[in-house]
Design a protein around this motif. Sequence first.
Motif, PDB file in Angstrom:
ATOM      1  N   LEU A   1     -10.331 -13.372  11.626  1.00 56.83           N
ATOM      2  CA  LEU A   1      -9.234 -13.553  10.932  1.00 56.83           C
ATOM      3  C   LEU A   1      -8.916 -13.078   9.577  1.00 56.83           C
ATOM      4  N   CYS A   2      -9.882 -12.409   9.157  1.00 59.48           N
ATOM      5  CA  CYS A   2     -10.003 -12.115   7.688  1.00 59.48           C
ATOM      6  C   CYS A   2      -8.865 -10.787   7.648  1.00 59.48           C
ATOM      7  N   ILE A   3      -8.297 -10.648   6.615  1.00 60.38           N
ATOM      8  CA  ILE A   3      -7.516  -9.515   6.370  1.00 60.38           C
ATOM      9  C   ILE A   3      -7.908  -8.559   5.125  1.00 60.38           C
ATOM     10  N   ASN A   4      -9.011  -8.993   4.713  1.00 60.99           N
ATOM     11  CA  ASN A   4      -9.554  -8.128   3.285  1.00 60.99           C
ATOM     12  C   ASN A   4      -8.573  -8.307   2.157  1.00 60.99           C
ATOM     13  N   CYS A   5      -8.069  -9.391   1.805  1.00 60.18           N
ATOM     14  CA  CYS A   5      -7.209  -9.457   0.832  1.00 60.18           C
ATOM     15  C   CYS A   5      -7.822  -9.744  -0.347  1.00 60.18           C
TER      16      CYS A   5
ATOM     17  N   THR B   1      -2.788  -3.314   6.358  1.00 61.47           N
ATOM     18  CA  THR B   1      -2.104  -1.615   6.505  1.00 61.47           C
ATOM     19  C   THR B   1      -3.168  -0.916   6.813  1.00 61.47           C
ATOM     20  N   ARG B   2      -4.527  -1.051   6.437  1.00 63.20           N
ATOM     21  CA  ARG B   2      -5.519  -0.333   6.666  1.00 63.20           C
ATOM     22  C   ARG B   2      -5.465   0.156   8.248  1.00 63.20           C
ATOM     23  N   PHE B   3      -5.115  -0.905   9.080  1.00 65.75           N
ATOM     24  CA  PHE B   3      -5.436  -0.466  10.272  1.00 65.75           C
ATOM     25  C   PHE B   3      -3.973  -0.209  11.131  1.00 65.75           C
ATOM     26  N   SER B   4      -2.866   0.046  10.440  1.00 70.40           N
ATOM     27  CA  SER B   4      -1.498   0.390  10.917  1.00 70.40           C
ATOM     28  C   SER B   4      -1.439   1.544  11.452  1.00 70.40           C
ATOM     29  N   ARG B   5      -0.448   1.803  12.543  1.00 66.96           N
ATOM     30  CA  ARG B   5      -0.149   3.120  13.232  1.00 66.96           C
ATOM     31  C   ARG B   5       1.314   2.878  13.055  1.00 66.96           C
ATOM     32  N   GLY B   6       1.732   4.297  13.029  1.00 65.19           N
ATOM     33  CA  GLY B   6       3.031   4.603  13.024  1.00 65.19           C
ATOM     34  C   GLY B   6       3.440   5.337  14.214  1.00 65.19           C
ATOM     35  N   GLY B   7       4.657   5.656  14.222  1.00 65.25           N
ATOM     36  CA  GLY B   7       5.387   6.239  15.326  1.00 65.25           C
ATOM     37  C   GLY B   7       6.044   5.517  16.404  1.00 65.25           C
TER      38      GLY B   7
ATOM     39  N   CYS C   1      -2.435  -5.810  -0.245  1.00 61.81           N
ATOM     40  CA  CYS C   1      -2.148  -4.564   0.342  1.00 61.81           C
ATOM     41  C   CYS C   1      -2.180  -3.470  -0.614  1.00 61.81           C
ATOM     42  N   ALA C   2      -1.705  -3.492  -1.775  1.00 63.86           N
ATOM     43  CA  ALA C   2      -1.775  -2.995  -2.955  1.00 63.86           C
ATOM     44  C   ALA C   2      -3.256  -2.800  -3.468  1.00 63.86           C
ATOM     45  N   VAL C   3      -3.887  -3.802  -3.312  1.00 60.05           N
ATOM     46  CA  VAL C   3      -5.125  -3.833  -3.989  1.00 60.05           C
ATOM     47  C   VAL C   3      -6.452  -3.176  -3.187  1.00 60.05           C
ATOM     48  N   THR C   4      -6.338  -3.527  -1.948  1.00 58.92           N
ATOM     49  CA  THR C   4      -7.304  -3.168  -0.994  1.00 58.92           C
ATOM     50  C   THR C   4      -6.868  -2.275   0.325  1.00 58.92           C
ATOM     51  N   GLY C   5      -5.621  -2.502   0.440  1.00 58.91           N
ATOM     52  CA  GLY C   5      -5.095  -2.006   1.661  1.00 58.91           C
ATOM     53  C   GLY C   5      -4.639  -2.754   2.631  1.00 58.91           C
ATOM     54  N   CYS C   6      -5.708  -3.912   2.824  1.00 58.15           N
ATOM     55  CA  CYS C   6      -5.525  -5.244   3.352  1.00 58.15           C
ATOM     56  C   CYS C   6      -5.169  -4.700   4.928  1.00 58.15           C
TER      57      CYS C   6
ATOM     58  N   SER D   1       0.693  -1.362  -0.014  1.00 62.54           N
ATOM     59  CA  SER D   1       0.019  -0.010   0.118  1.00 62.54           C
ATOM     60  C   SER D   1       1.003   1.343  -0.084  1.00 62.54           C
ATOM     61  N   VAL D   2       0.257   2.377  -0.109  1.00 60.89           N
ATOM     62  CA  VAL D   2       0.986   3.493  -0.266  1.00 60.89           C
ATOM     63  C   VAL D   2       0.722   4.293   0.933  1.00 60.89           C
ATOM     64  N   CYS D   3       1.838   4.795   1.821  1.00 62.83           N
ATOM     65  CA  CYS D   3       1.774   5.488   2.790  1.00 62.83           C
ATOM     66  C   CYS D   3       1.656   7.083   2.521  1.00 62.83           C
ATOM     67  N   LEU D   4       0.651   7.761   3.018  1.00 64.00           N
ATOM     68  CA  LEU D   4       0.140   9.009   2.646  1.00 64.00           C
ATOM     69  C   LEU D   4       1.118   9.911   3.458  1.00 64.00           C
ATOM     70  N   ASP D   5       1.602   9.632   4.343  1.00 64.01           N
ATOM     71  CA  ASP D   5       2.559  10.377   5.442  1.00 64.01           C
ATOM     72  C   ASP D   5       3.988  10.422   4.739  1.00 64.01           C
TER      73      ASP D   5
END
Length: 211
Positions: A186-190, A77-83, A70-75, A42-46
Amino acid sequence: MVDLVYAITLADEQTRIIDTEEKLTIERIYPENVDIALVEGSVCLDDPHAVELIKDVRAKTKIVVALGGCAVTGCVTRFSRGGQNPQPTHVAFVPVSEVVPVDFAIPGCPPSTDAIVKFVVAALEGDTDYLEPYAEFVKNKDVSGDDLWKRVISQGLCMGCGSCSASCQVRAIEMFEGKPDVRMELCINCGSCIMQCPRIRMPKAKGILGV
């Protein structure tokens, strides 16, 4: 059949050096006139560099393919947090198609080697019939196990073929008494189950995930 012209770990890259008073930066140069780009992740907008790179890829490539969940739906990484502690900050990750236009999407986490090879060969040979489901999948935003339940299982459309269960790489779908039992925790939305379901996909898409 192909020349690999840009791959961070597999091919030599062109770079440019930017020397400022503050720092010395080495930037990768994406080549001109690329026929096919398989974009993973996926693409990190930050991350300004990530955003500019995907825009550069789109501008210099004939066919852009979102490769993997991740590239197709965000999978996931939609729930990722940085920092980092003690002050974590939210970081936004989005699928490639939300930043630039995408021509085709190959779901899966990860997609099978067979699926990737067959796609590339079909693209090089101009097999539009084979490529059509991948183009349609770009437009499909309902790709989770929950969507499979709402669109097929709860509507009484499921044939009990087990294609969704066989394609699920995290085992979020199990067959129970001839019907899919979707475990959303368990689903990761792939998107693999949606792409493989014969009640949703076009008939010509049969078996394209290589499962």
